[in-house]
Enzyme design. Structure first.
Site, PDB file in Angstrom:
ATOM      1  N   PRO A   9     -12.660  -7.755 -45.853  1.00  0.00           N
ATOM      2  CG  PRO A   9     -13.451  -5.551 -45.879  1.00  0.00           C
ATOM      3  CD  PRO A   9     -12.284  -6.390 -45.449  1.00  0.00           C
ATOM      4  N   GLY A  10     -13.261  -9.067 -48.444  1.00  0.00           N
ATOM      5  CA  GLY A  10     -13.185  -9.388 -49.875  1.00  0.00           C
ATOM      6  C   GLY A  10     -14.365 -10.276 -50.227  1.00  0.00           C
ATOM      7  CB  ALA A  11     -14.714 -13.174 -52.523  1.00  0.00           C
ATOM      8  CE  LYS A  75      -7.866 -15.433 -51.930  1.00  0.00           C
ATOM      9  NZ  LYS A  75      -7.881 -14.259 -52.781  1.00  0.00           N
ATOM     10  CB  ALA A 127     -17.985 -15.295 -52.989  1.00  0.00           C
ATOM     11  CE  LYS A 181     -13.523 -25.610 -50.410  1.00  0.00           C
ATOM     12  NZ  LYS A 181     -13.592 -24.310 -49.794  1.00  0.00           N
ATOM     13  NE  ARG A 259      -6.134 -10.454 -56.221  1.00  0.00           N
ATOM     14  CZ  ARG A 259      -7.274 -10.153 -56.846  1.00  0.00           C
ATOM     15  NH1 ARG A 259      -7.488  -8.920 -57.263  1.00  0.00           N
ATOM     16  NH2 ARG A 259      -8.197 -11.055 -57.053  1.00  0.00           N
ATOM     17  CD  GLU A 262      -5.756 -18.983 -49.572  1.00  0.00           C
ATOM     18  OE1 GLU A 262      -6.575 -19.318 -50.450  1.00  0.00           O
ATOM     19  OE2 GLU A 262      -6.103 -18.601 -48.451  1.00  0.00           O
TER      20      GLU A 262
HETATM   21  N1  LIG Z   1     -13.771 -16.764 -52.996  1.00  0.00           N
HETATM   22  C1  LIG Z   1     -14.224 -17.989 -52.829  1.00  0.00           C
HETATM   23  O1  LIG Z   1     -15.123 -18.424 -53.567  1.00  0.00           O
HETATM   24  C2  LIG Z   1     -13.703 -18.865 -51.710  1.00  0.00           C
HETATM   25  C3  LIG Z   1     -14.361 -20.061 -51.457  1.00  0.00           C
HETATM   26  C4  LIG Z   1     -13.951 -20.848 -50.380  1.00  0.00           C
HETATM   27  C5  LIG Z   1     -12.898 -20.444 -49.603  1.00  0.00           C
HETATM   28  N2  LIG Z   1     -12.243 -19.291 -49.887  1.00  0.00           N
HETATM   29  C6  LIG Z   1     -11.133 -18.918 -49.000  1.00  0.00           C
HETATM   30  O2  LIG Z   1     -11.534 -17.804 -48.226  1.00  0.00           O
HETATM   31  C7  LIG Z   1     -10.380 -17.004 -47.894  1.00  0.00           C
HETATM   32  C8  LIG Z   1     -10.629 -15.584 -48.369  1.00  0.00           C
HETATM   33  O3  LIG Z   1     -10.669 -15.627 -49.798  1.00  0.00           O
HETATM   34  P1  LIG Z   1     -11.387 -14.521 -50.684  1.00  0.00           P
HETATM   35  O4  LIG Z   1     -11.661 -15.157 -51.992  1.00  0.00           O
HETATM   36  O5  LIG Z   1     -12.476 -13.877 -49.932  1.00  0.00           O
HETATM   37  O6  LIG Z   1     -10.187 -13.482 -50.850  1.00  0.00           O
HETATM   38  P2  LIG Z   1     -10.263 -11.976 -51.335  1.00  0.00           P
HETATM   39  O7  LIG Z   1     -11.475 -11.727 -52.155  1.00  0.00           O
HETATM   40  O8  LIG Z   1      -8.922 -11.657 -51.892  1.00  0.00           O
HETATM   41  O9  LIG Z   1     -10.449 -11.197 -49.973  1.00  0.00           O
HETATM   42  C9  LIG Z   1      -9.415 -10.984 -49.063  1.00  0.00           C
HETATM   43  C10 LIG Z   1      -9.614  -9.590 -48.523  1.00  0.00           C
HETATM   44  O10 LIG Z   1      -8.688  -9.369 -47.478  1.00  0.00           O
HETATM   45  C11 LIG Z   1      -8.199  -8.053 -47.629  1.00  0.00           C
HETATM   46  N3  LIG Z   1      -6.953  -7.930 -46.912  1.00  0.00           N
HETATM   47  C12 LIG Z   1      -5.741  -8.430 -47.213  1.00  0.00           C
HETATM   48  N4  LIG Z   1      -4.839  -8.073 -46.282  1.00  0.00           N
HETATM   49  C13 LIG Z   1      -5.500  -7.349 -45.366  1.00  0.00           C
HETATM   50  C14 LIG Z   1      -5.121  -6.691 -44.168  1.00  0.00           C
HETATM   51  N5  LIG Z   1      -3.849  -6.687 -43.740  1.00  0.00           N
HETATM   52  N6  LIG Z   1      -6.061  -6.035 -43.478  1.00  0.00           N
HETATM   53  C15 LIG Z   1      -7.341  -6.006 -43.902  1.00  0.00           C
HETATM   54  N7  LIG Z   1      -7.780  -6.581 -45.038  1.00  0.00           N
HETATM   55  C16 LIG Z   1      -6.850  -7.246 -45.753  1.00  0.00           C
HETATM   56  C17 LIG Z   1      -8.067  -7.904 -49.119  1.00  0.00           C
HETATM   57  O11 LIG Z   1      -7.921  -6.552 -49.440  1.00  0.00           O
HETATM   58  P3  LIG Z   1      -7.453  -6.038 -50.894  1.00  0.00           P
HETATM   59  O12 LIG Z   1      -8.736  -5.907 -51.653  1.00  0.00           O
HETATM   60  O13 LIG Z   1      -6.767  -4.760 -50.590  1.00  0.00           O
HETATM   61  O14 LIG Z   1      -6.550  -7.092 -51.481  1.00  0.00           O
HETATM   62  C18 LIG Z   1      -9.382  -8.497 -49.565  1.00  0.00           C
HETATM   63  O15 LIG Z   1     -10.428  -7.551 -49.465  1.00  0.00           O
HETATM   64  C19 LIG Z   1      -9.203 -17.684 -48.591  1.00  0.00           C
HETATM   65  O16 LIG Z   1      -8.551 -18.546 -47.689  1.00  0.00           O
HETATM   66  C20 LIG Z   1      -9.858 -18.483 -49.699  1.00  0.00           C
HETATM   67  O17 LIG Z   1      -9.102 -19.589 -50.116  1.00  0.00           O
HETATM   68  C21 LIG Z   1     -12.615 -18.480 -50.910  1.00  0.00           C
END
Ligand SMILES: NC(=O)c1ccc[n+]([C@@H]2O[C@H](COP(=O)([O-])OP(=O)(O)OC[C@H]3O[C@@H](n4cnc5c(N)ncnc54)[C@H](OP(=O)(O)O)[C@@H]3O)[C@@H](O)[C@H]2O)c1
Length: 297
Positions: A9-11, A75, A127, A181, A259, A262
């Site tokens: 539950p990140g972004a 990620k 996000a 993408k 950090r 990816e």
């Molecule tokens: N953010 C964007 O705008 C965006 C847009 C399009 C696509 N994406 C893609 O979406 C995917 C997720 O990205 P994000 O930006 O949401 O990443 P993020 O904010 O880093 O969220 C990832 C989450 O996963 C958690 N996590 C990591 N290992 C875990 C485990 N073993 N068990 C449970 N939770 C765990 C992390 O916890 P911690 O907080 O402890 O690190 C964090 O809360 C990626 O592939 C990214 O490229 C992101």
């Protein structure tokens, strides 16, 4: 009503959980690796703040049993770290929606998913984590998740139907959509290399580099079966040029926070698959080791 577990539950996971919550139809559980206390999602357009009301688990040992839906939003490089959750949550009738960037969702996730269906998803959501337990949706793009047309995709669209936070779109040529993408992800790697937000694309030299990177990525994409002509490179770089200068990318946020990056799913894949097809990838050949080195330690 469906049981939905959001792993990571990140972004993006928080926005997906918000969408599930907004439907008012589902039981949502957040599967984290540490307790953020509470989670809230801010919409930067309306300034609306929504608290996520779902329970937060911090270990796979707390999982009560398999879920009908798993929304996986760690990620790409964190997927193996989420193996315990996937094992506890997945059975063959589960659908795991891989809300991750890249073009290798199924190869990456299926080995951990106990024969569950794996639905690859292309996430068009901007996000950003903006504080402890807080994620902000940037409305520079309208939030959309693309999934392959077909029964699993249709069920996923029904699952989130009516949620204002995100629209699920079915695409018939998923390979082309995923590589389009991926090409934007590859271009965003330049933000992480420079340590700068979208303002970096205002530099003519970086624009030129972005264009060369997009062109080589599209050549690999075509070799992989995507219908993306070379002329698409200008349009994709144009997206970055047109962005507000303070817009970032998840790979940049990770770089700025020190950090792990990816890099392999987003940029390394261009070089890896380019080599397989005998396609030169000179920009990626320089960029990928730099991103990998920035990711170390
Ligand atoms: N953010 C964007 O705008 C965006 C847009 C399009 C696509 N994406 C893609 O979406 C995917 C997720 O990205 P994000 O930006 O949401 O990443 P993020 O904010 O880093 O969220 C990832 C989450 O996963 C958690 N996590 C990591 N290992 C875990 C485990 N073993 N068990 C449970 N939770 C765990 C992390 O916890 P911690 O907080 O402890 O690190 C964090 O809360 C990626 O592939 C990214 O490229 C992101």
């Amino acid at each position: 009503m469906a049981d939905i577990a959001v792993v990571g539950p990140g972004a993006i996971g928080s926005v997906a959980a918000l969408a599930a919550q907004q439907t008012g139809r589902h039981s949502v559980t957040l599967c984290a690796r540490r307790d953020p206390g509470a989670l809230r999602v801010v919409d930067d357009l309306t300034s609306t703040v929504t608290e996520l009301e779902a329970p937060i688990l911090t270990s796979p040992d707390q999982v009560a049993g398999p879920a009908e839906w798993v929304l996986l939003a760690v990620k790409a490089q964190q997927t193996d770290g989420a193996a315990g959750y996937l094992d506890a949550l997945c059975k063959p009738s589960t659908t795991v929606v891989a809300l991750q960037n890249g073009v290798e969702h199924i190869e990456r996730v299926a080995p951990y998913a106990n024969d569950a269906h794996v639905l690859p998803a292309i996430v068009w959501i901007s996000a950003e984590p903006t504080g402890p337990g807080e994620v902000t949706i940037r409305n520079n793009i309208s939030s959309m998740i693309q999934v392959p047309a077909g029964p699993d995709g249709e069920e996923f669209a029904r699952l989130l139907e009516g949620a204002p936070a995100v629209q699920v779109a079915l695409v018939s040529d998923f390979t082309t959509a995923a590589w389009r993408k991926l090409t934007t992800n590859a271009i965003a790697g330049l933000m992480a290399a420079a340590g700068k937000r979208a303002v970096v694309y205002q530099r003519p030299d970086v624009r030129e580099l972005a264009l060369a990177l997009a062109t080589e990525t599209l050549a690999v994409a075509r070799a992989e079966g995507a219908a993306l002509p070379e002329s698409e490179a200008e349009a994709l770089v144009g997206i970055f040029e047109a962005m507000a200068p303070d817009i970032g990318s998840s790979i940049l946020f990770d770089r700025l926070a020190g950090r792990e990056l990816e890099w392999d799913a987003r940029n390394g894949v261009v070089r890896r698959l380019g080599r397989r097809h005998g396609i030169p990838t000179p920009v990626s050949d320089v960029l990928v080791p730099l991103l990998a080195a920035a990711s170390d330690g």
